[in-house]
Design a protein around this motif. Structure first.
Motif, short mmCIF file in Angstrom:
data_model
loop_
_atom_site.label_atom_id
_atom_site.label_comp_id
_atom_site.label_asym_id
_atom_site.label_seq_id
_atom_site.Cartn_x
_atom_site.Cartn_y
_atom_site.Cartn_z
N GLU A 46 0.83 -1.21 0.00
CA GLU A 46 0.00 0.00 0.00
C GLU A 46 0.86 1.26 0.00
OE1 GLU A 46 -3.04 -0.59 -0.55
OE2 GLU A 46 -2.73 -2.74 -0.26
N ARG A 47 1.95 1.24 0.77
CA ARG A 47 2.80 2.44 0.81
C ARG A 47 3.49 2.66 -0.54
NH1 ARG A 47 3.72 0.20 5.97
NH2 ARG A 47 5.66 -0.82 5.30
N VAL A 48 3.96 1.59 -1.16
CA VAL A 48 4.62 1.72 -2.46
C VAL A 48 3.62 2.18 -3.52
CG1 VAL A 48 5.74 0.42 -4.32
CG2 VAL A 48 6.46 0.08 -1.95
N ALA A 53 1.85 6.59 -7.00
CA ALA A 53 0.75 7.47 -7.42
C ALA A 53 1.13 8.94 -7.27
CB ALA A 53 -0.51 7.16 -6.60
N SER A 54 1.95 9.23 -6.25
CA SER A 54 2.41 10.62 -6.07
C SER A 54 3.30 11.07 -7.22
CB SER A 54 3.15 10.76 -4.74
OG SER A 54 4.43 10.12 -4.79
N LEU A 55 3.90 10.12 -7.95
CA LEU A 55 4.71 10.43 -9.12
C LEU A 55 3.87 10.47 -10.39
CD1 LEU A 55 7.84 8.12 -8.53
CD2 LEU A 55 7.52 10.51 -7.84
N GLY A 56 2.59 10.22 -10.26
CA GLY A 56 1.73 10.17 -11.44
C GLY A 56 1.77 8.83 -12.13
N LEU A 57 2.23 7.80 -11.40
CA LEU A 57 2.33 6.47 -11.99
C LEU A 57 1.33 5.54 -11.30
CD1 LEU A 57 6.23 6.07 -12.03
CD2 LEU A 57 4.77 6.65 -13.97
N SER A 58 0.77 4.64 -12.04
CA SER A 58 -0.09 3.61 -11.47
C SER A 58 0.57 2.25 -11.66
CB SER A 58 -1.47 3.62 -12.16
OG SER A 58 -1.34 3.38 -13.55
N LEU A 59 0.21 1.33 -10.83
CA LEU A 59 0.79 0.00 -10.94
C LEU A 59 0.36 -0.64 -12.26
CD1 LEU A 59 0.27 -1.45 -7.35
CD2 LEU A 59 2.37 -0.56 -8.34
N PRO A 60 1.27 -1.32 -12.94
CA PRO A 60 0.89 -1.98 -14.20
C PRO A 60 -0.15 -3.07 -13.95
CG PRO A 60 3.09 -2.66 -13.49
CD PRO A 60 2.69 -1.54 -12.59
N GLN A 61 -1.05 -3.23 -14.89
CA GLN A 61 -2.11 -4.24 -14.76
C GLN A 61 -1.54 -5.62 -15.09
OE1 GLN A 61 -5.31 -3.55 -13.55
NE2 GLN A 61 -4.12 -1.72 -13.05
N LYS A 62 -0.61 -6.03 -14.25
CA LYS A 62 0.05 -7.32 -14.40
C LYS A 62 0.19 -7.96 -13.02
CE LYS A 62 2.79 -6.16 -18.52
NZ LYS A 62 4.14 -6.18 -19.12
N ARG A 63 0.66 -9.17 -13.04
CA ARG A 63 0.93 -9.89 -11.78
C ARG A 63 2.33 -9.47 -11.33
NH1 ARG A 63 -0.58 -14.56 -9.01
NH2 ARG A 63 1.14 -15.74 -8.08
N ILE A 64 2.43 -8.74 -10.21
CA ILE A 64 3.71 -8.25 -9.67
C ILE A 64 4.14 -9.17 -8.54
CG2 ILE A 64 4.90 -6.31 -8.60
CD1 ILE A 64 2.65 -4.50 -9.71
N VAL A 65 5.33 -9.75 -8.72
CA VAL A 65 5.88 -10.64 -7.68
C VAL A 65 7.18 -10.04 -7.18
CG1 VAL A 65 6.71 -12.94 -7.12
CG2 VAL A 65 4.81 -12.66 -8.71
N ALA A 85 10.13 -0.30 -4.03
CA ALA A 85 9.69 0.74 -4.97
C ALA A 85 10.71 0.95 -6.09
CB ALA A 85 9.45 2.05 -4.23
N VAL A 86 12.00 0.98 -5.74
CA VAL A 86 13.05 1.17 -6.74
C VAL A 86 13.08 -0.01 -7.71
CG1 VAL A 86 15.56 1.33 -7.07
CG2 VAL A 86 14.45 2.69 -5.30
N GLY A 87 12.95 -1.22 -7.17
CA GLY A 87 12.92 -2.40 -8.04
C GLY A 87 11.73 -2.38 -8.97
N LEU A 88 10.58 -1.93 -8.46
CA LEU A 88 9.38 -1.85 -9.29
C LEU A 88 9.53 -0.81 -10.39
CD1 LEU A 88 6.57 -2.97 -9.73
CD2 LEU A 88 5.70 -1.41 -7.98
N LEU A 89 10.15 0.34 -10.05
CA LEU A 89 10.39 1.38 -11.06
C LEU A 89 11.35 0.87 -12.13
CD1 LEU A 89 10.71 4.54 -8.77
CD2 LEU A 89 8.89 4.06 -10.41
N ALA A 90 12.35 0.08 -11.72
CA ALA A 90 13.28 -0.48 -12.71
C ALA A 90 12.57 -1.50 -13.59
CB ALA A 90 14.46 -1.13 -11.98
N ALA A 91 11.70 -2.32 -13.00
CA ALA A 91 10.97 -3.32 -13.79
C ALA A 91 10.01 -2.65 -14.76
CB ALA A 91 10.23 -4.27 -12.85
N MET A 92 9.50 -1.48 -14.41
CA MET A 92 8.57 -0.74 -15.26
C MET A 92 9.29 0.08 -16.33
SD MET A 92 6.02 0.55 -12.21
CE MET A 92 5.16 1.75 -13.22
N GLY A 93 10.64 0.14 -16.23
CA GLY A 93 11.41 0.90 -17.20
C GLY A 93 11.56 2.37 -16.87
#
Length: 507
Positions: A46-48, A53-65, A85-93
């Protein structure tokens, strides 16, 4: 593709590296965190999400592990927010994965993307330095991380500042090492009128880092004396400051990430539980005895502490460390403390005043002091009586000698001790006379024939244990250092013997 970010978990003050692996799978939108995570880590989802969202980004509509490896190591604390959060941003490009490979990250995220302080930044920074990595941590703790030499420290205020720095649109200023300001003691030995014997014992305790017990009626000044002891002690050496600050960092009590340079002074209330004093709880956090490492642990109203709590101090006082064994954790913390304690002679406190003593005296004193076990008494080097202050003493002018003058003598005695063992390897070098043992004690406190005869006779008459015998020698060595004497003589030994505990008569 799997995005990887390094972070850490803590076992005491030891650091275990954790590999945060983030992967996006096609399929039903979901956000899973695996790898033996506790509730605080699980709530990172929830915190991530809010921080992105504060960056204007939403979680990708995928299965995040998100996998926290090694999977069989318990992960605790909110500091996993930032690496996830950093790992998720890297995975999102959003962030280049190769840029993140050279950093270790830890920090808690707010829903608006700001980074909140977390425990353990200093040991994490030292680990990053040993691994040749940089460190990403909250801005409030940049000064703490900067003490690790030769690493790049990124200390942004929020997640957006970190993203902008990596992308090159903003430059984060490297933090400067921060040091905690000196405590404003406002307390001086000159404030105490009379009690010259107790002041002398406090000076000896400070000079040799000896354990001290003060016994006297209420209002005699025992707590005042203890509160002035930190003003007599030398500052922490750089190595000691780093060790002490690491413990406080793991405990989350290092204010504003500033390195401690003054010796800790901890004075828990007598209602303190066993885990709060020696450490423990769900996360096996350090207790008061470890937070006082290389400093003073003051226990006022000693018999009022729970007996089991006091008995748990026996091993740390002897070994200088405390081991906490739990079903989910087994950790060891440093606990080299100087114990200073105060107590009344009996429950009513007026054993030696016939006009005020209760009807049960002296039996009440025997029962009251029996709350403290003999082995714990035996571990205290200096036992001193602090009698009630007379009206004549209160009318005297302020003493000419204060804490500054006594601290000079203490520093001179400590310097003698440091020179005596300077040639020894650092891991075998005693830091004070209280740590002398074995052959080192025999060499440092070598007695002439006259002094040895006095000690032998006193040991038989007082029935000193082997531990008491050695503690007398350590105190005598400190007295010789204060006097500037090369060898321990009869006067120093005689004074040291006066500080041993004399049992109350049962007749």
């Amino acid at each position: 593709m799997v995005a990887r970010v390094a972070t850490v978990a803590f076992q005491g003050i030891e650091v275990v590296e954790v590999d945060v692996q983030v992967r996006l799978h096609p399929g039903l939108a979901n956000f899973l965190i695996v790898g033996l995570a506790d509730k605080a880590v699980g709530e990172s989802r929830e915190r991530v999400s809010g921080a992105l969202a504060s960056l204007g980004l939403s979680l990708p509509q995928k299965r995040i592990v998100v996998n926290l490896a090694p999977a069989d190591l318990a992960k605790e604390g909110s500091h996993f927010d930032l690496p996830i959060a950093v790992g998720l941003l890297a995975a999102m490009g959003v962030l280049p994965p190769d840029e993140m490979a050279g950093f270790l990250a830890l920090g808690e995220l707010s829903l608006d993307g700001r980074m909140n302080p977390v425990a353990g930044v200093l040991p994490a920074a030292l680990h990053a330095s040993a691994q040749g990595r940089g460190l990403i941590c909250p801005q409030a703790q940049g000064g703490e991380a900067a003490w690790a030499q030769g690493i790049e420290v990124l200390a942004p205020n929020d997640l957006l500042a970190l993203v902008n720095h990596v992308k090159g649109s903003q430059v984060l200023t490297p933090p400067e090492p921060a040091v905690a300001p000196p405590r404003d003691e406002g307390a001086d030995l000159a404030d105490i009128k009379g009690q010259e014997s107790a002041k002398r014992a406090a000076e000896i305790a400070a000079a040799g880092s000896h354990n001290l017990l003060m016994t006297g009626p209420p209002g005699s000044g025992k707590s005042m004396l203890a509160a002035r002891l930190p003003g007599l002690l030398p500052s922490l050496s750089p190595a000691e400051a780093l060790e002490v600050s690491m413990i406080h960092s793991v405990a989350g009590t290092l204010e504003e990430g500033k390195l401690l340079r003054q010796r800790p002074f901890r004075d828990p209330h007598h209602s303190a539980s066993l885990p709060s004093l020696v450490g423990g709880g769900h996360r096996a956090k350090p207790g008061e005895v470890s937070l006082a490492h290389n400093g003073v642990l003051f226990l006022d109203e000693l018999p009022e502490f729970a007996r089991a709590t006091l008995e748990a101090l026996r091993q740390p006082l002897e070994t200088g460390r405390v081991s906490i064994a739990r079903a989910n954790a087994h950790v060891t913390y440093p606990a080299r403390v100087q114990l200073v304690a105060a107590m009344n002679p009996c429950r009513c406190g007026h054993l030696d005043d016939a006009a005020q003593a209760c009807a049960r005296a002296p039996r009440c004193a025997l029962d009251y002091q029996a709350k403290i076990s003999g082995p714990l008494f035996d571990r205290i080097d200096l036992h001193v009586d602090v009698p009630a202050v007379s009206l004549a003493d209160l009318a005297l002018p302020e003493p000419r000698e204060g804490s500054a003058q006594v601290a000079e003598r203490v520093a001179a005695a400590r310097a003698i001790q440091a020179r005596r063992f300077a040639a020894l390897p650092e891991d075998r070098r005693p830091r004070s006379n209280a740590e002398l043992e074995g052959r080192l004690l025999e060499e440092a406190a070598e007695l002439d024939g006259d002094a040895r005869g006095l000690l032998t006779g006193a040991a038989e008459k007082l029935r000193l244990t082997a531990r008491s015998y050695h503690r007398v020698l350590r105190v005598a060595r400190t007295l010789a250092d204060l006097a500037g004497e090369e060898r321990v003589g009869r006067p120093q030994l005689a004074e040291a013997l006066t500080y041993r505990r004399m049992a109350l008569s049962r007749t």
